[in-house]
Design a protein around this motif. Structure first.
Motif, PDB file in Angstrom:
ATOM      1  N   SER A 294      58.107  28.160  40.609  1.00  0.00           N
ATOM      2  CA  SER A 294      59.394  28.832  40.424  1.00  0.00           C
ATOM      3  C   SER A 294      59.283  30.343  40.548  1.00  0.00           C
ATOM      4  O   SER A 294      60.295  31.044  40.583  1.00  0.00           O
ATOM      5  CB  SER A 294      59.985  28.475  39.053  1.00  0.00           C
ATOM      6  N   LEU A 295      58.058  30.861  40.604  1.00  0.00           N
ATOM      7  CA  LEU A 295      57.871  32.304  40.692  1.00  0.00           C
ATOM      8  C   LEU A 295      58.074  32.800  42.114  1.00  0.00           C
ATOM      9  O   LEU A 295      57.735  32.121  43.076  1.00  0.00           O
ATOM     10  CB  LEU A 295      56.461  32.689  40.223  1.00  0.00           C
ATOM     11  N   LYS A 296      58.613  33.987  42.226  1.00  0.00           N
ATOM     12  CA  LYS A 296      58.784  34.627  43.516  1.00  0.00           C
ATOM     13  C   LYS A 296      57.713  35.707  43.683  1.00  0.00           C
ATOM     14  O   LYS A 296      57.357  36.404  42.727  1.00  0.00           O
ATOM     15  CB  LYS A 296      60.161  35.255  43.624  1.00  0.00           C
ATOM     16  N   LYS A 297      57.209  35.826  44.894  1.00  0.00           N
ATOM     17  CA  LYS A 297      56.150  36.808  45.142  1.00  0.00           C
ATOM     18  C   LYS A 297      56.587  38.209  44.744  1.00  0.00           C
ATOM     19  O   LYS A 297      55.806  38.981  44.182  1.00  0.00           O
ATOM     20  CB  LYS A 297      55.753  36.771  46.624  1.00  0.00           C
TER      21      LYS A 297
ATOM     22  N   ARG B 170      55.280  42.696  38.598  1.00  0.00           N
ATOM     23  CA  ARG B 170      54.533  42.607  37.344  1.00  0.00           C
ATOM     24  C   ARG B 170      53.166  43.273  37.486  1.00  0.00           C
ATOM     25  O   ARG B 170      52.721  43.998  36.598  1.00  0.00           O
ATOM     26  CB  ARG B 170      54.371  41.133  36.933  1.00  0.00           C
ATOM     27  N   LEU B 171      52.495  43.042  38.589  1.00  0.00           N
ATOM     28  CA  LEU B 171      51.187  43.654  38.798  1.00  0.00           C
ATOM     29  C   LEU B 171      51.308  45.174  38.900  1.00  0.00           C
ATOM     30  O   LEU B 171      50.493  45.909  38.334  1.00  0.00           O
ATOM     31  CB  LEU B 171      50.546  43.093  40.069  1.00  0.00           C
ATOM     32  N   ALA B 172      52.316  45.645  39.614  1.00  0.00           N
ATOM     33  CA  ALA B 172      52.478  47.087  39.798  1.00  0.00           C
ATOM     34  C   ALA B 172      52.693  47.810  38.479  1.00  0.00           C
ATOM     35  O   ALA B 172      52.251  48.951  38.295  1.00  0.00           O
ATOM     36  CB  ALA B 172      53.639  47.362  40.741  1.00  0.00           C
ATOM     37  N   SER B 173      53.349  47.139  37.526  1.00  0.00           N
ATOM     38  CA  SER B 173      53.661  47.782  36.254  1.00  0.00           C
ATOM     39  C   SER B 173      52.587  47.588  35.198  1.00  0.00           C
ATOM     40  O   SER B 173      52.638  48.214  34.146  1.00  0.00           O
ATOM     41  CB  SER B 173      54.998  47.258  35.720  1.00  0.00           C
ATOM     42  N   ASN B 174      51.590  46.724  35.467  1.00  0.00           N
ATOM     43  CA  ASN B 174      50.602  46.413  34.438  1.00  0.00           C
ATOM     44  C   ASN B 174      49.158  46.678  34.844  1.00  0.00           C
ATOM     45  O   ASN B 174      48.257  46.501  34.014  1.00  0.00           O
ATOM     46  CB  ASN B 174      50.719  44.941  34.024  1.00  0.00           C
TER      47      ASN B 174
ATOM     48  N   ALA C 111      47.863  40.001  33.640  1.00  0.00           N
ATOM     49  CA  ALA C 111      49.261  40.052  34.076  1.00  0.00           C
ATOM     50  C   ALA C 111      49.727  38.712  34.639  1.00  0.00           C
ATOM     51  O   ALA C 111      50.840  38.247  34.341  1.00  0.00           O
ATOM     52  CB  ALA C 111      49.436  41.158  35.114  1.00  0.00           C
ATOM     53  N   LEU C 112      48.879  38.060  35.436  1.00  0.00           N
ATOM     54  CA  LEU C 112      49.270  36.785  36.031  1.00  0.00           C
ATOM     55  C   LEU C 112      49.307  35.673  34.981  1.00  0.00           C
ATOM     56  O   LEU C 112      50.188  34.812  35.009  1.00  0.00           O
ATOM     57  CB  LEU C 112      48.307  36.420  37.157  1.00  0.00           C
ATOM     58  N   THR C 113      48.344  35.688  34.052  1.00  0.00           N
ATOM     59  CA  THR C 113      48.339  34.676  32.996  1.00  0.00           C
ATOM     60  C   THR C 113      49.584  34.786  32.126  1.00  0.00           C
ATOM     61  O   THR C 113      50.103  33.778  31.631  1.00  0.00           O
ATOM     62  CB  THR C 113      47.082  34.810  32.126  1.00  0.00           C
ATOM     63  N   SER C 114      50.082  35.998  31.949  1.00  0.00           N
ATOM     64  CA  SER C 114      51.267  36.195  31.114  1.00  0.00           C
ATOM     65  C   SER C 114      52.506  35.541  31.716  1.00  0.00           C
ATOM     66  O   SER C 114      53.499  35.321  31.018  1.00  0.00           O
ATOM     67  CB  SER C 114      51.521  37.697  30.908  1.00  0.00           C
TER      68      SER C 114
ATOM     69  N   GLY D  36      33.008  34.884  43.407  1.00  0.00           N
ATOM     70  CA  GLY D  36      34.271  35.358  43.949  1.00  0.00           C
ATOM     71  C   GLY D  36      35.310  35.678  42.899  1.00  0.00           C
ATOM     72  O   GLY D  36      35.060  35.640  41.697  1.00  0.00           O
ATOM     73  N   PRO D  37      36.520  35.988  43.340  1.00  0.00           N
ATOM     74  CA  PRO D  37      37.586  36.412  42.435  1.00  0.00           C
ATOM     75  C   PRO D  37      38.117  35.254  41.603  1.00  0.00           C
ATOM     76  O   PRO D  37      37.868  34.083  41.896  1.00  0.00           O
ATOM     77  CB  PRO D  37      38.665  36.939  43.396  1.00  0.00           C
ATOM     78  N   ALA D  38      38.853  35.596  40.569  1.00  0.00           N
ATOM     79  CA  ALA D  38      39.525  34.574  39.769  1.00  0.00           C
ATOM     80  C   ALA D  38      40.492  33.789  40.645  1.00  0.00           C
ATOM     81  O   ALA D  38      41.189  34.352  41.493  1.00  0.00           O
ATOM     82  CB  ALA D  38      40.269  35.232  38.606  1.00  0.00           C
ATOM     83  N   ALA D  39      40.543  32.477  40.444  1.00  0.00           N
ATOM     84  CA  ALA D  39      41.423  31.645  41.268  1.00  0.00           C
ATOM     85  C   ALA D  39      42.882  32.026  41.088  1.00  0.00           C
ATOM     86  O   ALA D  39      43.677  31.940  42.028  1.00  0.00           O
ATOM     87  CB  ALA D  39      41.208  30.175  40.920  1.00  0.00           C
ATOM     88  N   ILE D  40      43.239  32.465  39.894  1.00  0.00           N
ATOM     89  CA  ILE D  40      44.637  32.815  39.640  1.00  0.00           C
ATOM     90  C   ILE D  40      45.053  34.044  40.454  1.00  0.00           C
ATOM     91  O   ILE D  40      46.180  34.143  40.921  1.00  0.00           O
ATOM     92  CB  ILE D  40      44.880  33.036  38.128  1.00  0.00           C
ATOM     93  N   SER D  41      44.120  34.985  40.667  1.00  0.00           N
ATOM     94  CA  SER D  41      44.459  36.151  41.487  1.00  0.00           C
ATOM     95  C   SER D  41      44.404  35.812  42.973  1.00  0.00           C
ATOM     96  O   SER D  41      45.156  36.365  43.782  1.00  0.00           O
ATOM     97  CB  SER D  41      43.540  37.326  41.171  1.00  0.00           C
ATOM     98  N   ALA D  42      43.526  34.867  43.355  1.00  0.00           N
ATOM     99  CA  ALA D  42      43.445  34.462  44.760  1.00  0.00           C
ATOM    100  C   ALA D  42      44.723  33.765  45.211  1.00  0.00           C
ATOM    101  O   ALA D  42      45.025  33.719  46.411  1.00  0.00           O
ATOM    102  CB  ALA D  42      42.249  33.556  44.976  1.00  0.00           C
ATOM    103  N   ARG D  43      45.476  33.226  44.272  1.00  0.00           N
ATOM    104  CA  ARG D  43      46.737  32.573  44.646  1.00  0.00           C
ATOM    105  C   ARG D  43      47.765  33.571  45.157  1.00  0.00           C
ATOM    106  O   ARG D  43      48.588  33.252  46.017  1.00  0.00           O
ATOM    107  CB  ARG D  43      47.304  31.810  43.449  1.00  0.00           C
ATOM    108  N   TRP D  44      47.710  34.813  44.654  1.00  0.00           N
ATOM    109  CA  TRP D  44      48.768  35.768  44.948  1.00  0.00           C
ATOM    110  C   TRP D  44      48.317  36.956  45.786  1.00  0.00           C
ATOM    111  O   TRP D  44      49.143  37.612  46.416  1.00  0.00           O
ATOM    112  CB  TRP D  44      49.365  36.284  43.640  1.00  0.00           C
TER     113      TRP D  44
END
Length: 360
Positions: free
Chosen positions: A46-49, A55-59, A75-78, A328-336
């Motif tokens: 349901s999230l939009k890029k 969220r990333l830019a502000s955190n 930020a992504l986990t939040s 490598g990077p966290a999978a949650i960050s690799a998604r975005w």
């Protein structure tokens, strides 16, 4: 009148303290499931890029790349729903794991990943037969508790121990002499040529082995052996081969409420999670805002712990755990983040697969 007022304040204070204690000590039941709850499965779809990037830019402060990597995870986990328990499930398909579990940064226990493997047959006797003559030169003696309370993980005594002797101590076959007390084999490598015959790589990425994962390490300790609150810089797969461990974990979102201090080697340790007791609300009042999740990792189970998840671990029995971290990077960050996806793809998706664009 003054006395009554003081009594009333005391009662109110007791109620508040009791309520806060109950929040901190709650132990959500582990979720028994064959897949993630629907609200977790649907969360990221349901999230939009655009919203994620905002969220990333502000955190995230990009001036410190190392810190930025952790801030991105926070930020992504939040954006994910708050967990009420740890899902326990059968090993899913690689696609399901990458999309719904790793891609959302959700810790999960897999109950059957080791079934039928040689690794699942390990016992103290077989461990002695395979590795009994191995001498571990960097065995930890004592705990970091006092040093961490004064500002971070500092030096601790390290000794050499022969594994067969250590097993006798761990299982209580004999009493340790003074110089053998409080030993804990941590993050130690077994002889590769023996371990690799039995080891089972996580089945979630096409590229297995040391291209995608770090060399497995062993953790062997007696009952009550304890490791204070910290977090790992890579996604972690922890295999509980013998015995049981109690884990208390906190989302990366709780970082600012757990009083972390820097330590050697770029690590950080939590002053609030520095003992076996629950955090003191008087010393660490911000811990009332955290959401601890407690569970027992049973023999034969595998825990997936995403990067940045804070954890405290205690052996409930003599214990042998083996783990591997994924490169490598966290999978949650690799998604975005496309650069992270490309890096993960290069390391673990061999042969490389086309990049799947994040939701638009």
């Amino acid at each position: 009148m003054v006395r009554r007022a003081r009594s009333a304040y005391a009662v109110v204070g007791l109620i508040i303290s009791t309520f806060a204690y109950l929040i901190l000590t709650r132990q959500p039941s582990t979720l028994l499931t064959t897949s993630l709850p629907a609200e977790l499965e649907a969360a990221f779809t349901s999230l939009k890029k655009k919203d994620v990037l905002n969220r990333l830019a502000s955190n995230v402060n990009m001036e410190d790349p190392r810190r930025a990597e952790f801030d991105i995870v926070v930020a992504l986990t939040s954006l994910s729903p708050k967990l009420e328990g740890i899902p326990r499930m059968k090993t899913p398909s690689p696609e399901y794991f990458r999309e719904h579990i790793a891609g959302q940064g959700i810790p999960v226990i897999f109950t059957d990943m080791l079934e039928g493997s040689a690794l699942a047959q390990w016992t103290w006797t077989s461990l002695r037969n395979k590795f009994g003559d191995v001498v571990f030169e960097n065995t930890r003696q004592g705990e970091y508790l006092e040093s961490a309370s004064k500002g971070g993980k500092q030096e601790i005594n390290r000794v050499s121990v022969k594994l067969s002797d250590f097993i006798d101590i761990v299982i209580g076959a004999r009493e340790p002499v003074e110089e053998e007390r409080e030993l804990y084999i941590t993050k130690q490598h077994f002889p590769r040529e023996i371990l690799m015959n039995d080891f089972v790589w996580p089945p979630f990425y096409p590229s297995k082995g040391l291209k995608c994962y770090l060399e497995p390490t062993g953790w062997i300790g007696a009952k009550d052996t304890f490791t204070q609150g910290h977090f790992d810089s890579k996604d972690n797969f922890a295999y509980q081969l013998i015995g049981r461990k109690r884990w208390t974990i906190y989302s990366p979102v709780d970082y600012d409420n757990l009083y972390f201090v820097p330590a050697k080697g770029g690590l950080e340790w939590s002053r609030a999670l520095n003992t076996r007791d629950k955090p003191s609300l008087f010393k660490f009042p911000l811990t009332v805002n955290t959401n601890p999740l407690e569970f027992v990792l049973e023999e034969g189970e595998v825990l997936y712990l995403p990067r940045g998840w804070i954890h405290v671990v205690e052996n409930l029995t003599p214990s042998l755990m083996v783990n591997t971290w994924r490169h490598g990077p966290a999978a949650i960050s690799a998604r975005w983040i496309q650069e992270d996806q490309e890096e993960l793809n290069k390391l673990c998706m061999s042969p490389p697969t086309p990049l799947s664009p994040p939701p638009s």
